[in-house]
Design a protein around this motif. Structure first.
Motif, short mmCIF file in Angstrom:
data_model
loop_
_atom_site.label_atom_id
_atom_site.label_comp_id
_atom_site.label_asym_id
_atom_site.label_seq_id
_atom_site.Cartn_x
_atom_site.Cartn_y
_atom_site.Cartn_z
N HIS A 210 44.51 -5.06 -12.85
CA HIS A 210 44.21 -3.63 -12.76
C HIS A 210 44.19 -3.22 -11.29
CE1 HIS A 210 42.87 -4.61 -16.81
NE2 HIS A 210 42.91 -3.33 -17.09
N VAL A 211 44.43 -1.94 -11.05
CA VAL A 211 44.48 -1.45 -9.67
C VAL A 211 43.92 -0.04 -9.61
CG1 VAL A 211 46.84 -0.54 -9.90
CG2 VAL A 211 45.98 -1.17 -7.63
N ALA A 212 43.26 0.25 -8.49
CA ALA A 212 42.80 1.61 -8.20
C ALA A 212 43.37 2.02 -6.85
CB ALA A 212 41.28 1.67 -8.18
N VAL A 213 43.80 3.26 -6.76
CA VAL A 213 44.38 3.80 -5.52
C VAL A 213 43.37 4.77 -4.92
CG1 VAL A 213 46.33 4.99 -4.47
CG2 VAL A 213 46.67 3.61 -6.54
N ILE A 214 43.00 4.52 -3.66
CA ILE A 214 42.03 5.37 -2.99
C ILE A 214 42.71 6.14 -1.87
CG2 ILE A 214 41.27 3.53 -1.42
CD1 ILE A 214 38.42 4.68 -1.67
N VAL A 220 42.37 8.27 -6.68
CA VAL A 220 43.35 9.25 -7.16
C VAL A 220 44.12 8.73 -8.38
CG1 VAL A 220 43.58 10.36 -4.91
CG2 VAL A 220 45.09 8.44 -5.49
N GLU A 221 44.04 7.43 -8.62
CA GLU A 221 44.77 6.86 -9.76
C GLU A 221 44.22 5.47 -10.02
OE1 GLU A 221 49.44 6.82 -11.23
OE2 GLU A 221 48.94 7.36 -9.17
N GLN A 222 44.07 5.10 -11.28
CA GLN A 222 43.63 3.75 -11.63
C GLN A 222 44.10 3.40 -13.03
OE1 GLN A 222 39.30 3.26 -12.22
NE2 GLN A 222 39.10 5.48 -11.97
N GLY A 223 44.28 2.10 -13.26
CA GLY A 223 44.74 1.63 -14.56
C GLY A 223 45.34 0.25 -14.45
N PRO A 224 45.99 -0.24 -15.53
CA PRO A 224 46.68 -1.54 -15.47
C PRO A 224 47.73 -1.53 -14.37
CG PRO A 224 46.48 -0.78 -17.75
CD PRO A 224 46.05 0.37 -16.88
N PHE A 229 52.21 0.65 -11.14
CA PHE A 229 53.32 0.30 -10.26
C PHE A 229 54.67 0.79 -10.79
CE2 PHE A 229 52.34 -2.93 -6.84
CZ PHE A 229 50.99 -2.60 -6.76
N THR A 230 54.82 0.84 -12.10
CA THR A 230 56.11 1.24 -12.65
C THR A 230 56.21 2.74 -12.91
OG1 THR A 230 55.34 0.74 -14.91
CG2 THR A 230 56.52 -1.01 -13.71
N ALA A 231 55.08 3.42 -13.03
CA ALA A 231 55.12 4.87 -13.28
C ALA A 231 53.99 5.56 -12.53
CB ALA A 231 55.01 5.15 -14.78
N PRO A 232 54.00 5.49 -11.19
CA PRO A 232 52.94 6.13 -10.41
C PRO A 232 52.97 7.64 -10.57
CG PRO A 232 54.72 5.42 -8.97
CD PRO A 232 55.02 4.87 -10.32
#
Length: 344
Positions: A210-214, A220-224, A229-232
């Motif tokens: 999982h990843v979260a973007v700060i 601003v975005e988080q999920g598997p 990575f494939t559909a930001p």
């Protein structure tokens, strides 16, 4: 394992505050490897330091395994930190102590007797592949070996959670891969939750589930990882991943792209392969469907969070009949596509 609820962190005084984190809501699943990515200064390090109480939130709650960190006194924080290990970018080893003694340090502080320390440290040295380096000092170890000592030290108190603060940034690519493999092994064998911050997208792509973007103190975005990575969706995510995931067009081709076609132009389309389309011979079928006048201009095959992901940039005549046949083919196969533009 970790929950951030409306977390804000401010520095400075009321007249001139600096907001490092701004209303962060985020969860870290138990047993998962979660990555936090963002630009320098986005708030990554502040966020991770809230987890073990090195920083205290100005507003909101940080909850680790059911315990609210902000409510703990010094005694409670010491107990929390025995359950939350941390590894650092620059290793933070004591130069006057051997590998064995560096790993033993948190156990000494916790009051373990020498026999219990030895029983704990020796298996940890073996786990991180340094069984023969017990008596070596940091000056005698490579960067990767120093980081392995740091990982073993973080595991000495049998934590539930491992924090990684840019742990591979000071390492070369080959050593980085070996450290990431070790972290994956520890996660799998010990069931340890891992929360890591990094500016290296390859690190997250390799090991994080999982990843979260700060960005500017906000998630601003988080999920598997595979989905992000494939559909930001967020522009910051797209910028961070632009040189890491998918196929980048050569400069000469990118500068020649047009938004609208002229007579005789060719359309450039990026085909994306994952899930059900990852192993199907769709490129050959596309050529059969629209004719042999198809150029393959660029392509890449990679793995994201253990799943296959491929991209291919193709060009073919932008005539109405060819475009119509191609669109019918994409609709029938479920192939993901993106029109990049047109070239003469």
């Amino acid at each position: 394992m970790v929950t951030f609820e409306g977390v804000t962190k401010r520095y400075g005084d009321a007249a001139n505050p600096f907001v490092a984190l701004d209303g962060v809501d985020m969860t870290v699943g138990r047993g998962a490897i979660t990555g936090i990515i963002g630009r320098s200064g986005a708030g990554k390090s502040t966020l991770i330091r809230l987890v073990n109480g090195l920083e205290k939130a100005s507003d909101g709650r940080v909850v680790v395994d059911g315990t609210e960190v902000g409510q703990l006194n010094e005694t409670g924080l010491r107990g929390l930190r025995r359950e939350v290990g941390m590894i650092f970018q620059h290793f933070n080893l004591l130069s006057s102590r051997t590998a064995f003694d560096n790993i033993a340090l948190p156990l000494e502080i916790a009051g373990f007797d020498p026999a219990a320390i030895k029983a704990k440290v020796v298996p940890l040295l073996d786990l991180v592949g340094l069984g023969d380096k017990s008596a070596s000092y940091p000056s005698e170890l490579s960067g990767g070996q120093k980081q392995r000592v740091g990982i073993a030290r973080a595991l000495a108190t049998s934590p539930k959670l491992l924090l990684s603060d840019e742990a591979t940034s000071a390492l070369d690519p080959e050593t980085t891969q070996s450290i990431l493999a070790l972290l994956k092994q520890i996660n799998a064998e010990l069931g340890l939750t891992v929360l890591l911050i990094t500016h290296e997208m390859e690190v997250v792509k390799t090991i994080a589930s999982h990843v979260a973007v700060i960005d500017k103190g906000r998630i601003v975005e988080q999920g598997p990882t595979f989905d992000i990575f494939t559909a930001p969706r967020h522009e910051t995510t797209r910028i961070l991943l632009s040189s890491t995931v998918g196929t980048n067009l050569p400069e000469w081709l990118r500068t020649g792209l047009k938004a609208a076609p002229s007579a005789g132009d060719r359309i450039l389309v990026r085909l994306t392969f994952f899930g059900a389309t990852a192993f199907q011979p769709l490129t050959a079928q596309l050529v059969t469907e629209i004719g042999g006048n198809v150029n393959i201009l660029a392509g890449a095959i990679e793995e994201i969070a253990g799943e296959p992901f491929g991209t291919l940039v193709v060009a073919y005549p932008a005539t109405p009949d060819v475009l119509a046949r191609a669109d019918r083919f994409y609709a029938a196969t479920g192939l993901s596509t993106e029109v990049l533009g047109y070239v003469a």
